[in-house]
Design a protein around this motif. Structure first.
Motif, PDB file in Angstrom:
ATOM      1  N   ASP A 183      15.778  34.182  38.163  1.00 26.31           N
ATOM      2  CA  ASP A 183      16.520  33.259  39.013  1.00 26.31           C
ATOM      3  C   ASP A 183      17.968  33.198  38.548  1.00 26.31           C
ATOM      4  OD1 ASP A 183      16.610  31.426  36.843  1.00 26.31           O
ATOM      5  OD2 ASP A 183      14.891  30.310  37.563  1.00 26.31           O
ATOM      6  N   MET A 184      18.830  32.729  39.460  1.00 28.44           N
ATOM      7  CA  MET A 184      20.246  32.536  39.170  1.00 28.44           C
ATOM      8  C   MET A 184      20.684  31.200  39.768  1.00 28.44           C
ATOM      9  SD  MET A 184      22.169  36.193  39.770  1.00 28.44           S
ATOM     10  CE  MET A 184      23.597  35.651  38.828  1.00 28.44           C
ATOM     11  N   TYR A 185      21.661  30.580  39.138  1.00 24.70           N
ATOM     12  CA  TYR A 185      22.188  29.297  39.593  1.00 24.70           C
ATOM     13  C   TYR A 185      23.625  29.480  40.083  1.00 24.70           C
ATOM     14  CZ  TYR A 185      18.111  27.012  37.622  1.00 24.70           C
ATOM     15  OH  TYR A 185      16.813  26.614  37.369  1.00 24.70           O
ATOM     16  N   TRP A 186      23.870  28.999  41.296  1.00 28.79           N
ATOM     17  CA  TRP A 186      25.186  29.103  41.922  1.00 28.79           C
ATOM     18  C   TRP A 186      25.698  27.692  42.209  1.00 28.79           C
ATOM     19  CZ3 TRP A 186      27.394  33.929  42.738  1.00 28.79           C
ATOM     20  CH2 TRP A 186      26.554  35.011  42.464  1.00 28.79           C
ATOM     21  N   LYS A 187      26.759  27.308  41.532  1.00 27.35           N
ATOM     22  CA  LYS A 187      27.314  25.957  41.697  1.00 27.35           C
ATOM     23  C   LYS A 187      27.829  25.777  43.127  1.00 27.35           C
ATOM     24  CE  LYS A 187      30.569  22.832  39.348  1.00 27.35           C
ATOM     25  NZ  LYS A 187      31.925  22.972  39.899  1.00 27.35           N
ATOM     26  N   VAL A 188      27.499  24.644  43.721  1.00 25.61           N
ATOM     27  CA  VAL A 188      27.890  24.338  45.097  1.00 25.61           C
ATOM     28  C   VAL A 188      29.220  23.581  45.070  1.00 25.61           C
ATOM     29  CG1 VAL A 188      27.256  23.129  47.214  1.00 25.61           C
ATOM     30  CG2 VAL A 188      25.493  24.290  45.859  1.00 25.61           C
ATOM     31  N   ASN A 189      30.268  24.175  45.657  1.00 24.38           N
ATOM     32  CA  ASN A 189      31.611  23.591  45.617  1.00 24.38           C
ATOM     33  C   ASN A 189      32.239  23.385  46.991  1.00 24.38           C
ATOM     34  OD1 ASN A 189      31.990  23.529  42.717  1.00 24.38           O
ATOM     35  ND2 ASN A 189      32.117  25.746  42.800  1.00 24.38           N
ATOM     36  N   HIS A 190      31.755  24.109  47.995  1.00 22.50           N
ATOM     37  CA  HIS A 190      32.388  24.098  49.302  1.00 22.50           C
ATOM     38  C   HIS A 190      31.450  23.489  50.343  1.00 22.50           C
ATOM     39  CE1 HIS A 190      33.924  27.480  46.842  1.00 22.50           C
ATOM     40  NE2 HIS A 190      35.104  27.025  47.247  1.00 22.50           N
ATOM     41  N   HIS A 234      26.293  32.999  48.048  1.00 24.09           N
ATOM     42  CA  HIS A 234      26.671  31.692  47.511  1.00 24.09           C
ATOM     43  C   HIS A 234      25.963  30.514  48.174  1.00 24.09           C
ATOM     44  CE1 HIS A 234      30.040  33.243  45.078  1.00 24.09           C
ATOM     45  NE2 HIS A 234      30.152  34.131  46.031  1.00 24.09           N
ATOM     46  N   GLY A 235      25.813  30.572  49.472  1.00 20.91           N
ATOM     47  CA  GLY A 235      25.252  29.435  50.186  1.00 20.91           C
ATOM     48  C   GLY A 235      26.313  28.482  50.691  1.00 20.91           C
ATOM     49  N   SER A 255      28.100  33.366  38.010  1.00 23.87           N
ATOM     50  CA  SER A 255      27.380  34.631  37.870  1.00 23.87           C
ATOM     51  C   SER A 255      27.997  35.520  36.806  1.00 23.87           C
ATOM     52  CB  SER A 255      27.377  35.380  39.209  1.00 23.87           C
ATOM     53  OG  SER A 255      28.711  35.643  39.632  1.00 23.87           O
ATOM     54  N   VAL A 256      29.277  35.299  36.496  1.00 22.46           N
ATOM     55  CA  VAL A 256      29.963  36.185  35.556  1.00 22.46           C
ATOM     56  C   VAL A 256      30.712  35.415  34.469  1.00 22.46           C
ATOM     57  CG1 VAL A 256      30.192  38.128  37.131  1.00 22.46           C
ATOM     58  CG2 VAL A 256      31.920  36.333  37.150  1.00 22.46           C
TER      59      VAL A 256
END
Length: 472
Positions: free
Chosen positions: A425-432, A192-193, A236-237
């Motif tokens: 590539d994939m995009y992971w929303k940054v929330n934390h 996630h990052g 991702s899902v």
């Protein structure tokens, strides 16, 4: 065969079922062992909590799938059960390894019985001892006797004291939620990052909400569930903005800033954009994974962070720390590649892509981009589903041809017998990893001479502040 009993009363049940505002009752005198397996513990739980188990078995934490409406494909079934990614790629044929993060016991192949309540793992979410851990290759079971992990490392993975954990159950914590969500993609701080083990006991500088020297909030303080349905969506899902989700306005509604100009921004700018300037601030996150080099007899290497940049089992990696997000308009919907769907291998394949446009119920939102190279069926132009873990898997044979053939067969997807490599590539929303307000982005971070936003890519001819100033 172990024996157990629960000592209880109608008062206990009334207190426990009253709602989340009350602390979990002390189970130390309610639970009697011994227990030799996780399902035996669950049988004890079911004597009072069968309704809760039945509710949980309807959630995506159990099914790993849901029915979702898409703009172009109609209603589809989607989730971990049939999604593809550019980490460990796909679930089918790899279940005993992947399902070490399933909230159940025994999902080792397609024969898993999702209707069997004793397969539910209550302890993985409700442990308060910090000692309950799934064994990485046991299809969701913990170690029932001391075992070795990693294999041939000489390191011990200790057996779980099931009775101790069962007597100590309580509200989910950052550690229990993070046991899976911090370790996605095969390890800590990989996927996630903005979610990693640094959030188990973070400082305010790392996350103002979860900070042990601040609000000290747990995951379920925001992700408040009902009937075990936990709000929130993983891009991702997911494809749809509907359903059980949440955002900052759940708590910070109205006009959260003293500055009216900042409050005007909330119509077009997601809160995370200003309040999470960077992610992976303590631990680096993986940003590149090249499967095409896996199996090669290259020397294992490490980067400046001391992290592997090549492993024979998985190929080449790149890691990054203090990463500045990529910003896109986002309306909550995702366009994504489904398992077995045709792709164009001449281009970078977006396994998921955030949807949204300026002026169309969208907000400028921060994302982590994960890039990689992975196998695809070059005859049928679909992402390959390789059999990685277990007998005959790539991690045993280092033979991509047989591994892909076996994985595609298990997934029920025709295989041409030919494979190649495609960049994805994939995009992971940054929330934390929300910073203290004094560290949030200031105006010049976006509107200055070297601002972080690409205004043209966002649909503006130029910086809108500069345009507004000229019109005055």
């Amino acid at each position: 065969m172990s024996h157990f009993r629960i000592v209880g009363s109608s008062l206990f049940l009334a207190l426990f079922l009253a709602g989340p505002a009350l602390a979990a009752p002390d189970h130390s005198s309610l639970i009697k062992g011994p227990f030799s397996t996780g399902p035996e513990v669950t049988k004890a739980c079911l004597q009072c909590h069968n309704a809760q188990a039945q509710a949980f078995m309807k959630t995506v934490h159990w099914t790993w799938s849901s029915r979702q409406k898409t703009p172009d494909k109609g209603e589809v079934t989607l989730g971990k059960i049939n999604a593809v990614n550019n980490f460990c790629i796909a679930l089918p044929s790899n279940e005993p390894r992947c399902t070490s993060c399933h909230a159940g016991y025994g999902w080792k192949d397609a024969s898993f019985d999702f209707s069997k309540a004793e397969n539910v793992d209550c302890l993985v979410c409700h442990d308060t001892t910090g000692t309950y851990k799934k064994y990485p290759t046991a299809a969701g079971h913990p170690a029932y006797k001391d075992a070795e992990w990693p294999m041939k490392s000489g390191k011990k993975w200790p057996a779980v004291d099931l009775l101790k954990v069962a007597k100590s159950v309580g509200k989910p914590s950052r550690q229990t939620c993070g046991g899976c969500h911090f370790f996605g993609g095969g390890g800590d701080h990989v996927k996630h990052g903005d979610l990693d083990s640094s959030l188990i006991k973070p400082t305010r500088a790392m996350d103002v909400h979860m900070a042990v020297d601040g609000a000290n909030m747990s995951c379920v303080d925001c992700h408040q569930g009902k009937d075990h349905v936990i709000p929130g969506k993983a891009l991702s899902v997911s494809v749809s903005s509907g359903g059980t989700t949440l955002d900052c306005s759940t708590c910070h509604a109205g006009t959260p800033h003293k500055n009216p100009q900042l409050n005007m921004h909330t119509d077009k700018v997601a809160c995370q954009t200003c309040h999470i300037p960077t992610f992976a601030r303590t631990l680096p996150t993986k940003v590149w994974w090249d499967w095409s080099t896996a199996g090669q007899d290259k020397k294992a290497t490490k980067d400046a962070y001391g992290l592997a940049t090549f492993a024979k089992m998985k190929g080449d990696f790149k890691w990054a720390k203090n990463v500045q997000p990529v910003y896109l308009w986002f309306d909550g919907n995702i366009d994504r590649v489904l398992m077995g769907q045709k792709i164009d291998p001449s281009k970078v394949v977006h396994l998921n892509y955030p949807q949204g446009q300026r002026g169309r119920d969208s907000k400028i939102t921060p994302f982590k981009i994960m890039r990689g190279k992975q196998p695809y069926d070059s005859g049928n132009d679909v992402i390959a589903v390789p059999h990685l873990f277990g007998k005959g898997g790539f991690w045993k044979t280092f033979d991509w041809g047989s591994a892909i053939a076996a994985g595609m067969k298990t997934a029920g997807i025709p295989y041409s017998g030919k494979y190649g490599w495609v960049e994805t590539d994939m995009y992971w929303k940054v929330n934390h990893m929300v910073v203290p307000k004094e560290q949030a982005l200031k105006c010049d971070a976006c509107h200055g001479g070297n601002g972080r936003l690409d205004w043209k890519a966002l649909g503006y001819s130029e910086d809108p502040r500069e345009l507004a100033m000229r019109k005055r």
